[in-house]
Design an enzyme around this catalytic site. Structure first.
Site, PDB file in Angstrom:
ATOM      1  N   ASP A  24       1.173  -8.601 -13.008  1.00  0.00           N
ATOM      2  CA  ASP A  24       1.834  -8.493 -11.705  1.00  0.00           C
ATOM      3  C   ASP A  24       3.289  -8.096 -11.953  1.00  0.00           C
ATOM      4  O   ASP A  24       4.041  -8.862 -12.573  1.00  0.00           O
ATOM      5  CB  ASP A  24       1.738  -9.849 -10.994  1.00  0.00           C
ATOM      6  CG  ASP A  24       2.448  -9.860  -9.654  1.00  0.00           C
ATOM      7  OD1 ASP A  24       3.150  -8.877  -9.325  1.00  0.00           O
ATOM      8  OD2 ASP A  24       2.301 -10.863  -8.931  1.00  0.00           O
ATOM      9  N   ALA A  62       2.265   0.140  -7.445  1.00  0.00           N
ATOM     10  CA  ALA A  62       3.149   0.358  -6.298  1.00  0.00           C
ATOM     11  C   ALA A  62       2.530  -0.258  -5.058  1.00  0.00           C
ATOM     12  O   ALA A  62       1.308  -0.421  -4.968  1.00  0.00           O
ATOM     13  CB  ALA A  62       3.374   1.858  -6.062  1.00  0.00           C
ATOM     14  N   TYR A  84       8.922   2.539   2.786  1.00  0.00           N
ATOM     15  CA  TYR A  84       8.249   2.899   1.528  1.00  0.00           C
ATOM     16  C   TYR A  84       9.138   3.835   0.695  1.00  0.00           C
ATOM     17  O   TYR A  84       9.372   3.600  -0.496  1.00  0.00           O
ATOM     18  CB  TYR A  84       6.907   3.569   1.843  1.00  0.00           C
ATOM     19  CG  TYR A  84       6.244   4.249   0.668  1.00  0.00           C
ATOM     20  CD1 TYR A  84       5.624   3.510  -0.339  1.00  0.00           C
ATOM     21  CD2 TYR A  84       6.247   5.649   0.552  1.00  0.00           C
ATOM     22  CE1 TYR A  84       5.026   4.164  -1.423  1.00  0.00           C
ATOM     23  CE2 TYR A  84       5.647   6.286  -0.518  1.00  0.00           C
ATOM     24  CZ  TYR A  84       5.033   5.538  -1.508  1.00  0.00           C
ATOM     25  OH  TYR A  84       4.449   6.166  -2.573  1.00  0.00           O
TER      26      TYR A  84
END
Ligand SMILES: NC(=O)c1ccc[n+]([C@@H]2O[C@H](COP(=O)([O-])OP(=O)(O)OC[C@H]3O[C@@H](n4cnc5c(N)ncnc54)[C@H](OP(=O)(O)O)[C@@H]3O)[C@@H](O)[C@H]2O)c1
Length: 282
Positions: free
Chosen positions: A38, A60, A129
């Protein structure tokens, strides 16, 4: 002996194809899914990386619309997570290739003539984003100046739920399909992209930021028509619409084609034209 390739975010679209191609090229491959590594947990990354590894970070938060209301998570993965990977690589003495996006650009040329974005053109992300990915670029290069950022765009495999796969499914039906004609970019075949990522990982290119996208530019509408043609369906069934007919939570750049000129000069092999890649994928 060929370098070990460590793939972070190996369960995703790019990571899966990258793992297969790296193994085919004779690399020892360590594929790490989000459950195994992670990126928001700095210590979880370090234990997987050795000196001389080439790490390719495909992890991502990619849900562009959901990121608008989940900004903390988008930045945790795309900015802090990317930084964690870079620190771990720098400490271990490993190389790093970090994947980024055309959405770091705005598509707004302020009245001047638009042109495919070059590696040092001004960024200006429109969405959470895009901002989180740009923050990741800065954080990676600050932590590890000899890392590579590889920007790419509009990735397709032709399978699963991507744009090309969806158009193939719709082409098999018999209705008309409305597709936005006012967003222009560079479709990129995932098989071609992973070749560029492996090339960037081999350590011979000095330019820190690179663009890897298939050559040319097109709209989603033209890309959809090309899919219909290639599968033998009537392309006239695809009809152009403006993006305001399909409003979405996250704004997209109206133009985000990527130029590979400087990346090619830096030693990256240019990717073939997007239509050839689309034909190969289909
Ligand atoms: N797809 C495109 O059109 C496109 C265009 C331009 C750039 N890119 C960039 O290309 C790269 C690869 O994207 P993709 O298309 O392969 O996306 P993807 O299919 O969504 O894969 C992303 C992967 O990242 C993993 N991930 C998410 N959070 C993580 C965390 N905290 N730690 C470790 N792994 C985590 C996901 O795992 P889970 O599924 O288990 O969460 C998933 O396997 C990304 O950097 C993306 O920004 C993509």
């Amino acid at each position: 002996m060929s370098q070990r390739i460590v793939i972070i975010g190996a369960g995703g679209l790019v990571g899966t194809v990258l793992a297969a191609q790296a193994a085919q090229c004779g690399h020892v491959v360590l594929s790490l899914t989000s459950a195994q590594c992670d990126v928001t947990d700095a210590t979880s990354i370090e234990r997987h990386i050795d000196a001389d590894d080439a790490v390719i970070n495909c992890a991502a938060y990619t849900k562009v619309d959901e990121a608008e209301r989940d900004e903390d998570r988008a930045f945790a993965v795309n900015a802090t997570g990317a930084e964690n990977v870079a620190h771990a690589c720098a400490r271990a003495g490993a190389g790093l290739v970090h994947v980024s996006t055309d959405y770091v650009f705005s598509g707004d040329f302020g009245g001047s003539e638009r042109h495919p974005y070059e590696i040092d053109d001004e960024t200006g992300p429109l969405s959470v984003y895009g901002r989180s990915k740009l923050a990741g670029e800065f954080a990676v290069l600050a932590a590890m100046p000899d890392a590579h950022i590889v920007r790419t765009s509009w990735i397709f495999s032709g399978h699963g739920g991507d744009f090309v796969a969806t158009m193939r499914r719709l082409a098999a039906g018999d209705g008309t399909v409305d597709v936005v004609a006012d967003q222009v970019g560079t479709p990129t075949y995932v098989g071609d992209l992973v070749g560029a990522l492996l090339e960037a990982a081999d350590g011979t290119i000095s330019e820190p930021v690179l663009h890897a996208a298939n050559a040319g530019e097109t709209s989603r509408f033209e890309q959809a028509r090309a899919v219909f043609e290639l599968v033998g369906a009537d392309p006239e069934r695809v009809r152009p619409v403006d993006s305001d007919r399909h409003p979405r939570p996250a704004p997209r750049p109206q133009y985000s084609a990527l130029s590979a000129v400087r990346s090619t000069e830096a030693g990256l092999t240019p990717l073939r034209p997007w239509r050839d890649a689309l034909a190969a994928a289909i």
